[in-house]
Design a protein around this motif. Structure first.
Motif, mmCIF file in Angstrom:
data_model
loop_
_atom_site.group_PDB
_atom_site.id
_atom_site.type_symbol
_atom_site.label_atom_id
_atom_site.label_comp_id
_atom_site.label_asym_id
_atom_site.label_seq_id
_atom_site.Cartn_x
_atom_site.Cartn_y
_atom_site.Cartn_z
ATOM 1 N N GLY A 114 0.816 -1.201 0.000
ATOM 2 C CA GLY A 114 0.000 0.000 0.000
ATOM 3 C C GLY A 114 0.854 1.256 0.000
ATOM 4 O O GLY A 114 2.065 1.218 -0.269
ATOM 5 N N TYR A 115 0.228 2.378 0.335
ATOM 6 C CA TYR A 115 0.890 3.691 0.245
ATOM 7 C C TYR A 115 1.068 4.359 1.606
ATOM 8 O O TYR A 115 1.285 5.565 1.691
ATOM 9 N N GLY A 116 0.979 3.572 2.677
ATOM 10 C CA GLY A 116 1.072 4.145 4.014
ATOM 11 C C GLY A 116 2.396 4.831 4.303
ATOM 12 O O GLY A 116 2.457 5.778 5.096
ATOM 13 N N ARG A 117 3.490 4.373 3.660
ATOM 14 C CA ARG A 117 4.791 4.977 3.947
ATOM 15 C C ARG A 117 4.907 6.394 3.399
ATOM 16 O O ARG A 117 5.921 7.066 3.625
ATOM 17 N N ALA A 118 3.874 6.865 2.708
ATOM 18 C CA ALA A 118 3.873 8.268 2.279
ATOM 19 C C ALA A 118 3.997 9.192 3.485
ATOM 20 O O ALA A 118 4.532 10.305 3.375
ATOM 21 N N GLU A 119 3.529 8.744 4.648
ATOM 22 C CA GLU A 119 3.662 9.558 5.859
ATOM 23 C C GLU A 119 5.134 9.787 6.208
ATOM 24 O O GLU A 119 5.503 10.850 6.719
ATOM 25 N N ASP A 120 5.965 8.783 5.966
ATOM 26 C CA ASP A 120 7.394 8.937 6.254
ATOM 27 C C ASP A 120 8.030 9.954 5.316
ATOM 28 O O ASP A 120 8.902 10.742 5.720
ATOM 29 N N LEU A 121 7.619 9.929 4.044
ATOM 30 C CA LEU A 121 8.117 10.936 3.100
ATOM 31 C C LEU A 121 7.671 12.323 3.535
ATOM 32 O O LEU A 121 8.438 13.295 3.448
ATOM 33 N N ALA A 122 6.426 12.436 4.014
ATOM 34 C CA ALA A 122 5.942 13.720 4.517
ATOM 35 C C ALA A 122 6.767 14.164 5.716
ATOM 36 O O ALA A 122 7.045 15.356 5.887
ATOM 37 N N GLY A 123 7.184 13.205 6.533
ATOM 38 C CA GLY A 123 8.011 13.537 7.695
ATOM 39 C C GLY A 123 9.327 14.179 7.291
ATOM 40 O O GLY A 123 9.817 15.101 7.962
ATOM 41 N N ILE A 124 9.915 13.705 6.187
ATOM 42 C CA ILE A 124 11.161 14.309 5.707
ATOM 43 C C ILE A 124 10.928 15.763 5.307
ATOM 44 O O ILE A 124 11.739 16.652 5.610
ATOM 45 N N LEU A 125 9.806 16.029 4.635
ATOM 46 C CA LEU A 125 9.480 17.408 4.261
ATOM 47 C C LEU A 125 9.244 18.273 5.485
ATOM 48 O O LEU A 125 9.628 19.451 5.520
ATOM 49 N N ILE A 126 8.619 17.711 6.515
ATOM 50 C CA ILE A 126 8.384 18.458 7.750
ATOM 51 C C ILE A 126 9.709 18.863 8.380
ATOM 52 O O ILE A 126 9.887 20.006 8.827
ATOM 53 N N VAL A 127 10.651 17.937 8.414
ATOM 54 C CA VAL A 127 11.979 18.254 8.968
ATOM 55 C C VAL A 127 12.629 19.385 8.169
ATOM 56 O O VAL A 127 13.241 20.304 8.733
ATOM 57 N N ALA A 128 12.496 19.339 6.842
ATOM 58 C CA ALA A 128 13.079 20.394 6.003
ATOM 59 C C ALA A 128 12.427 21.750 6.268
ATOM 60 O O ALA A 128 13.111 22.779 6.338
ATOM 61 N N ILE A 129 11.110 21.767 6.443
ATOM 62 C CA ILE A 129 10.403 23.019 6.720
ATOM 63 C C ILE A 129 10.845 23.603 8.055
ATOM 64 O O ILE A 129 11.058 24.821 8.183
ATOM 65 N N ILE A 130 10.994 22.744 9.068
ATOM 66 C CA ILE A 130 11.455 23.220 10.375
ATOM 67 C C ILE A 130 12.863 23.804 10.261
ATOM 68 O O ILE A 130 13.181 24.847 10.857
ATOM 69 N N ALA A 131 13.725 23.156 9.486
ATOM 70 C CA ALA A 131 15.098 23.646 9.305
ATOM 71 C C ALA A 131 15.106 25.022 8.635
ATOM 72 O O ALA A 131 15.869 25.918 9.026
ATOM 73 N N ILE A 132 14.245 25.203 7.633
ATOM 74 C CA ILE A 132 14.175 26.497 6.943
ATOM 75 C C ILE A 132 13.694 27.583 7.894
ATOM 76 O O ILE A 132 14.224 28.710 7.902
ATOM 77 N N SER A 133 12.698 27.275 8.732
ATOM 78 C CA SER A 133 12.195 28.283 9.675
ATOM 79 C C SER A 133 13.276 28.675 10.679
ATOM 80 O O SER A 133 13.387 29.843 11.067
ATOM 81 N N ALA A 134 14.103 27.703 11.103
ATOM 82 C CA ALA A 134 15.197 28.005 12.029
ATOM 83 C C ALA A 134 16.212 28.932 11.364
ATOM 84 O O ALA A 134 16.700 29.898 11.985
ATOM 85 N N ALA A 135 16.535 28.663 10.103
ATOM 86 C CA ALA A 135 17.511 29.486 9.391
ATOM 87 C C ALA A 135 16.999 30.919 9.230
ATOM 88 O O ALA A 135 17.746 31.896 9.449
ATOM 89 N N LEU A 136 15.740 31.085 8.868
ATOM 90 C CA LEU A 136 15.179 32.431 8.686
ATOM 91 C C LEU A 136 15.116 33.198 9.997
ATOM 92 O O LEU A 136 15.441 34.397 10.051
#
Length: 345
Positions: A114-136
């Protein structure tokens, strides 16, 4: 013992004949937990997750909009950092919502789990968004330290800080509660992220208080402290997502599964038990020992009952593959042909 369970040992008084019929029927028709029940449960969990994300996104965007207006009025970089953090937290709902939607799709011959691991891919994007907010946030605070500037409308800055705190704390409780109920580690992590954001909002009050007392440098210093707080959230989020990508589970779940399997009638021993998260659902692979004198049909019935009990008693488990090994005759190695392959790694 609940009457709902149909063990091969007791058969609810129907005898060996009905056990055979039941096992044969299971071999040719899907078990109820393998089809409609699991699909409905997965769909409902994803629907709840989407509702949480939609509501929390609206609340955080509204709070960030209020803060942005006051940032323009006051020039507070501490409040700017907090506003950026709230925007980042709101944006994390987007990849998660996409993942919940994609996770509803049925398994295919290419994506057999199935496609349940899409949540893990979303988690990687979440980490990237948090990193960008810290940098700004860090860039804005350092710039203000190099080029000091008075903060205006301090009363409104304090109001904006409280708005940010209240919005984030409400969102945090909502996400964590539902995330735990549906078994979504990503949603729980996002809730913890929102809670951390709430405390950084309170830190903005310190910057406003320092500026009111004649220390304008307090505002960029608080901005830097908020950046550090975001980095801690980033570390925790990266650790959580990393563990999920590596198929880590709570060892207590393994202990619970072992107890459930060992207590199943007909199970003489418990071999390896493997659990993995696929989205917000657990899947298991279990090895059991059964009597070598059992027929194939009876051994299969024990395996079916093992899976049945696991699905009912292990929270968030949606399916299990149960492999039954005979316990004898003594001295017989039923896996001799696989020995070299199993130890090759």
């Amino acid at each position: 013992m609940s009457d709902h369970f149909h063990t091969p040992g007791d058969g609810h008084g129907h005898g060996h004949g009905n056990r055979v019929v039941s096992a044969v029927r299971h071999a040719f028709t899907p078990h109820s937990h393998d089809s409609a029940d699991r699909t409905d449960s997965a769909f409902e969990s994803s629907s709840r997750g989407l509702r949480v994300l939609g509501v929390s996104f609206g609340v955080l965007v509204a709070a960030a909009a209020v803060q942005a207006v006051i940032v323009a009025m006051s020039g507070s970089v501490a409040l700017l950092g907090d506003s950026l953090h709230n925007v980042a937290d709101a944006l994390t709902a987007v990849p998660l919502a996409i993942a919940f939607s994609v996770g509803r799709r049925r398994a295919t011959r290419r994506f057999t789990y199935g496609y349940g691991r899409a949540e893990d891919l979303a988690g990687i994007l979440i980490v990237a968004i948090i990193a960008i907010s810290a940098a700004l946030a860090g860039y804005a605070a350092i710039t203000r330290l190099v080029h000091p500037q008075d903060v205006r409308a301090l009363g409104w800055v304090a109001v904006a800080a409280m708005v940010g705190f209240l919005a984030n704390e409400w969102v945090a409780r909502y996400r964590i509660k539902v995330g735990r109920e549906i078994g979504s580690a990503a949603l729980v992590a996002d809730g913890l992220h929102a809670r951390a954001d709430g405390f950084t909002s309170l830190a903005v009050l310190l910057g406003a208080a320092g500026s009111a007392l004649g220390f304008p440098i307090a505002d960029p210093i608080v901005g830097l402290l908020i950046t550090v707080a975001i980095l801690y959230v980033l570390r925790d989020a990266a650790r959580e997502i990393g563990r999920r990508l590596m198929d880590a589970v709570d060892p207590d779940l393994i202990d619970e599964a072992e107890h459930i399997v060992a207590s199943t009638p007909g199970v003489l021993g418990v071999g390896s038990i493997r659990l993995r998260w696929i989205g917000h659902a657990l899947h298991a692979e279990v090895e059991i020992m059964v009597g070598h004198e059992l027929s194939l049909v009876d051994a299969h019935a024990v395996a079916v009952e093992t899976e049945h009990r696991l699905i009912h008693r292990l929270s968030r488990l949606r399916g299990a593959t149960v492999h039954a090994d005979p316990d004898g005759p003594e001295g017989t190695d039923h896996h001799a042909a696989l020995a070299r392959h199993r130890h090759a790694a």
